[in-house]
Design a protein around this motif. Sequence first.
Motif, mmCIF file in Angstrom:
data_model
loop_
_atom_site.group_PDB
_atom_site.id
_atom_site.type_symbol
_atom_site.label_atom_id
_atom_site.label_comp_id
_atom_site.label_asym_id
_atom_site.label_seq_id
_atom_site.Cartn_x
_atom_site.Cartn_y
_atom_site.Cartn_z
ATOM 1 N N THR A 38 0.853 -1.184 0.000
ATOM 2 C CA THR A 38 0.000 0.000 0.000
ATOM 3 C C THR A 38 0.891 1.237 0.000
ATOM 4 O O THR A 38 1.982 1.221 0.567
ATOM 5 N N PRO A 39 0.440 2.327 -0.615
ATOM 6 C CA PRO A 39 1.256 3.544 -0.621
ATOM 7 C C PRO A 39 1.163 4.327 0.678
ATOM 8 O O PRO A 39 1.918 5.266 0.887
ATOM 9 N N ASP A 40 0.222 3.937 1.569
ATOM 10 C CA ASP A 40 -0.047 4.734 2.766
ATOM 11 C C ASP A 40 -0.124 3.882 4.031
ATOM 12 O O ASP A 40 -0.845 4.211 4.958
ATOM 13 N N SER A 41 0.625 2.774 4.085
ATOM 14 C CA SER A 41 0.602 1.946 5.288
ATOM 15 C C SER A 41 1.147 2.739 6.468
ATOM 16 O O SER A 41 2.060 3.559 6.323
ATOM 17 N N PHE A 42 0.604 2.491 7.650
ATOM 18 C CA PHE A 42 0.900 3.354 8.795
ATOM 19 C C PHE A 42 2.359 3.294 9.193
ATOM 20 O O PHE A 42 2.922 4.260 9.709
ATOM 21 N N TYR A 49 5.487 -0.945 -1.576
ATOM 22 C CA TYR A 49 4.333 -0.806 -2.467
ATOM 23 C C TYR A 49 4.628 -1.372 -3.853
ATOM 24 O O TYR A 49 3.780 -2.030 -4.461
ATOM 25 N N ALA A 50 5.824 -1.137 -4.362
ATOM 26 C CA ALA A 50 6.179 -1.666 -5.682
ATOM 27 C C ALA A 50 6.184 -3.195 -5.627
ATOM 28 O O ALA A 50 6.588 -3.795 -4.632
ATOM 29 N N PHE A 51 5.747 -3.824 -6.709
ATOM 30 C CA PHE A 51 5.620 -5.285 -6.736
ATOM 31 C C PHE A 51 6.934 -5.975 -6.385
ATOM 32 O O PHE A 51 6.974 -6.854 -5.512
ATOM 33 N N ASP A 52 8.023 -5.606 -7.049
ATOM 34 C CA ASP A 52 9.304 -6.271 -6.807
ATOM 35 C C ASP A 52 9.762 -6.097 -5.368
ATOM 36 O O ASP A 52 10.296 -7.039 -4.765
ATOM 37 N N VAL A 92 -2.663 -10.348 -4.868
ATOM 38 C CA VAL A 92 -2.662 -11.702 -5.433
ATOM 39 C C VAL A 92 -1.353 -12.031 -6.160
ATOM 40 O O VAL A 92 -0.802 -13.126 -5.966
ATOM 41 N N PRO A 93 -0.795 -11.132 -6.990
ATOM 42 C CA PRO A 93 0.486 -11.477 -7.624
ATOM 43 C C PRO A 93 1.616 -11.692 -6.605
ATOM 44 O O PRO A 93 2.493 -12.527 -6.839
ATOM 45 N N VAL A 94 1.585 -10.984 -5.489
ATOM 46 C CA VAL A 94 2.607 -11.180 -4.461
ATOM 47 C C VAL A 94 2.430 -12.549 -3.801
ATOM 48 O O VAL A 94 3.403 -13.274 -3.567
ATOM 49 N N VAL A 95 1.186 -12.899 -3.515
ATOM 50 C CA VAL A 95 0.909 -14.227 -2.949
ATOM 51 C C VAL A 95 1.421 -15.310 -3.894
ATOM 52 O O VAL A 95 2.103 -16.259 -3.476
#
Length: 303
Positions: A38-42, A49-52, A92-95
């Motif tokens: 996420t771009p805004d995780s606490f 945030y980027a996939f890689d 899902v792609p990360v999983v």
Amino acid sequence: MPRSEPYLPPLRVPVRRIGARTFDFSRQVAVMAVVNRTPDSFYDQGRTYAFDRAVDACFEAVALGADWVDIGGAPFAPGEPVPVDEEIERVVPVVAALRAGSDVVISVDTFHAAVAREAIAAGATVINDTTGLRDPDLTRVVADSEATLVITHSLAEPRRPFPKPQYGDVVAEVSAFLLDRVERAQAAGVAEERIIVDPGHDLNKNTLHSLELTRRLSEIADLGYPTLAAVSNKDFIGETLDAPRADRLEGSLAAAVISIVNGARIVRMHDVRASVAAVRMTEAVLGFRAPAYLKHNMGDVNE
């Protein structure tokens, strides 16, 4: 008289098969690493945030000893909702990438049934719902799979504010809520051996509430389900220690250890290396595991 044995929660089903791994939660604590796409995780403010970077963070957590990786694509905190399709694209792609290279337990932090369904199909073995089963279809998705369900206490609608929460007895009220949601999940077909509970530190609770939950966590563990303590870098630690998010590691480790002593069997942590060391040391002190080796003062000559 001093107590010679550690507190052991009365687990209904202590030995759990979660995906490819087996845990004996009567004598074992799982370290759950956190990876937020996420771009805004606490906590990490979009670092993964980027996939890689998200995938790399997952495999790094495994290499550092995490038993479990929790992947999230939408924050709990109030804000604009993340469209379901976008959340699926984030997680899902990360999983799938992690599953292709590891048998680690993979959970997805979501409150949407559609996200849960796609994540399980991609290889997730746990659905971690922080909203207390707000989506009634989510339990049915889990019931139709072999996945485990984490049921968490919270009061707000997803991504909505809940100002100044009030409790008469926070532990009693959280316990009653969790039991009610457990019953709902079982009625939908989720088996008892696939349920984990989380009291939801800081989720619609102030610092005093979260401190009391930590102090009395054994009452949550007494419900009989493995208890997850998601204490890492939470605001109750920052407010207690007057510490910004970057300086909450020591407080997070202390809260995790206290939670384990009081019955937690999964701890959700950001700093995997430090957390694994703290958890394994705690397991050894409690008599759950043997030291890695014995050398000091074990021979004829002191060393």
